[in-house]
Scaffold this active site. Structure first.
Site, PDB file in Angstrom:
ATOM      1  CB  CYS A   1      20.113   3.134  47.845  1.00 41.59           C
ATOM      2  SG  CYS A   1      21.830   3.208  47.335  1.00 41.59           S
TER       3      CYS A   1
ATOM      4  CG  ASP B   1      19.112   4.592  43.307  1.00 43.66           C
ATOM      5  OD1 ASP B   1      20.084   5.045  42.666  1.00 43.66           O
ATOM      6  OD2 ASP B   1      19.204   3.599  44.059  1.00 43.66           O
ATOM      7  CG  ASN B   2      21.677   7.543  44.800  1.00 41.83           C
ATOM      8  OD1 ASN B   2      21.175   6.537  45.286  1.00 41.83           O
ATOM      9  ND2 ASN B   2      22.937   7.593  44.397  1.00 41.83           N
TER      10      ASN B   2
END
Length: 516
Positions: free
Chosen positions: A56, A291-292
């Site tokens: 994150c 974000d991921n």
């Protein structure tokens, strides 16, 4: 187990004054619709986006700064790892793309949702700290929640409870965003960043959606619930096959994550309708991404991220806006360090004045011909572990963390790696080195092996290994324009084997935590 959050970025453009004081001609967009239960997924550009670090806070820092982790120095989700630390606030925050949008381009800026995992920590200014560049600030204190959380409302703490009608965070963010669109100035361009908690743990769905997707389970790709042979020891230690309880847990998590996203669909639909009602939809760029990535059972790892594989470093990117042709799918190698440069480019800011590592996507979004684009990018991660043994897995000794009850650990100190991810006309390749005693190497040919099952480090041509090793060193020390030099398989690439042996042997280069 954690999960990805979904930042939604909105940027007004046409008919508004840029930073040089010139008026842009107003142009009509031809697009309509964004993901939602009623808005069809049409008239939009679809791309896959890579993150330089599958965690994150480092990934969010890359979005905000346009830099690789070794340049913004956020290495994990802790204050000690520079996540929203005083050092981050002093060195990086004044130069994020929202700060430049506000101070140099005259934008009114709005943030709502999760910022960085340690935002609001008392040792870093608490919720009274409002980062430079934000006209309106509604930030979640620390990590993702759905109820019982604190928001920083322009630097003042506002506590929320557990009443769905007034406290469910995704809906609260939607209402704040709609209020901004209703009452903002119509004489300045605007930028919004809406970062929902969903679908991050604890995966708390709105009550009307808790029965949805009852028959949905996690994907069973060819790398699901198999042993990660010839991989780094952390992957090899996972128990195969997984226990029935682990599989049930990851399936439940997958289903709950989908349920939480239905409220994000509602948020998107409301925003699009409001922009349409305001007559601003055709003059607004909308970016929808994450974000991921997240794994659910791949190589018998139950749930988490942090690993080097496609399922953790690759996320969706959907874009619509003026000048973007409808129904496109772009396959260029795009990274989240490109989002900041793209938005600044749209706003008319001179990117040569920044220190960003990324590139503007605007030529790709417009469908420009003969665009020179990257063929590789850097992935880097600094592993985390306890100084003592994890109480869940005392047999593994010190240095591991994020362990499950059946003693499968998702991270360790020496899960520290760096990779070159290459996509060219001739190769779809990933080359990775670990900073451990083995100096372990993993290499994957994703054309033949898209699920990264077979590590070909010992069989691939030695010359390619040497070039990839050297390219990795170059990228790990790059900054700004040097991060955008030709890759190994580009016509302009230059390789001098003599440089390989100046201070270290081939494939034996070690990179320290400090370098990240």
């Amino acid at each position: 187990g954690e999960g990805r959050e979904l930042p939604v970025l909105l940027l007004s453009w046409a008919g508004l004054r840029n930073h040089r004081g010139h008026w842009r001609p107003k142009r009509k967009g031809t697009l309509s619709g964004l993901p939602g239960k009623k808005h069809a997924l049409i008239n939009i550009l679809i791309n896959l986006l890579y993150v330089p670090s599958a965690l994150c806070c480092p990934s969010r820092a890359s979005i905000l700064t346009g830099k690789y982790p070794h340049n913004h120095h956020v290495v994990n989700n802790t204050l000690e790892g520079n996540c929203s630390s005083k050092l981050w606030q002093k060195i990086q925050e004044p130069y994020t793309f929202p700060a430049l949008l506000k101070t140099m381009c005259g934008y009114q800026t709005f943030f709502a949702g999760k910022y960085l995992n340690e935002y609001g920590a008392e040792d870093a200014g608490g919720v009274g700290h409002v980062p430079p560049g934000w006209s309106f600030w509604y930030a979640l204190e620390k990590n993702s929640k759905y109820y019982n959380y604190t928001l920083s409302v322009n630097g003042k703490a506002r506590r929320h409870g557990e009443n769905y009608s007034v406290d469910y965070l995704t809906d609260v963010l939607a209402n704040m965003s709609l209020d901004f669109l209703e009452y903002k100035s119509n004489f300045e361009p605007f930028f919004m960043m809406i970062s929902t908690p969903a679908p991050h743990s604890p995966w708390t769905a709105a009550p009307q959606y808790t029965k949805s997707f009852q028959n949905v389970s996690a994907p069973r790709n060819s790398n699901f619930n198999i042993h990660g042979k010839n991989k780094h020891w952390l992957i090899r230690q996972a128990k195969t096959p997984m226990t029935n309880s682990s599989i049930q847990f990851l399936d439940d998590a997958y289903r709950k994550r989908w349920q939480t996203l239905l409220s994000v669909d509602d948020l998107i639909e409301k925003l699009v309708k409001k922009l349409e009602l305001n007559g601003e939809l055709d003059n607004t760029y909308i970016f929808y991404t994450s974000d991921n990535g997240f794994h659910t059972g791949q190589f018998s790892l139950p749930i988490d991220k942090r690993q080097l594989y496609e399922f953790d470093i690759k996320v969706p990117l959907l874009v619509r806006g003026p000048g973007i042709k409808p129904n496109q799918t772009n396959k260029m190698l795009v990274a989240n360090i490109d989002l900041g440069p793209t938005i600044l480019d749209i706003a008319g800011y001179d990117l040569n004045k920044t220190q960003m590592d990324g590139m503007s996507l605007l030529p790709l979004l417009r469908g420009d011909k003969n665009v020179t684009w990257r063929s590789d990018f850097l992935v880097e991660y600094q592993g985390e572990g306890y100084n003592g043994s994890d109480p869940t897995c005392p047999g593994l000794g010190p240095g591991v963390t994020h362990c499950f009850p059946d003693c499968v650990c998702e991270d360790s100190y020496n899960n520290t790696y760096a990779c070159v991810r290459t996509l060219s006309t001739s190769w779809d390749l990933q080359y990775c080195e670990f900073d451990d005693r083995e100096v372990f190497v993993e290499v994957y040919n994703l054309t033949a092996d898209p699920h990264q099952i077979n590590n070909i480090a010992k069989t691939i041509d030695q010359e390619i290994l040497e070039k990839m090793n050297y390219r990795l060193m170059m990228l790990q020390s790059c900054s700004g324009a040097t991060c955008r030099t030709p890759g190994v398989f580009d016509p302009g690439y230059r390789f001098d084997p003599r440089l390989m042996f100046s201070n270290h042997g081939v494939r034996a280069r070690r990179f320290s935590a400090q370098s990240l």
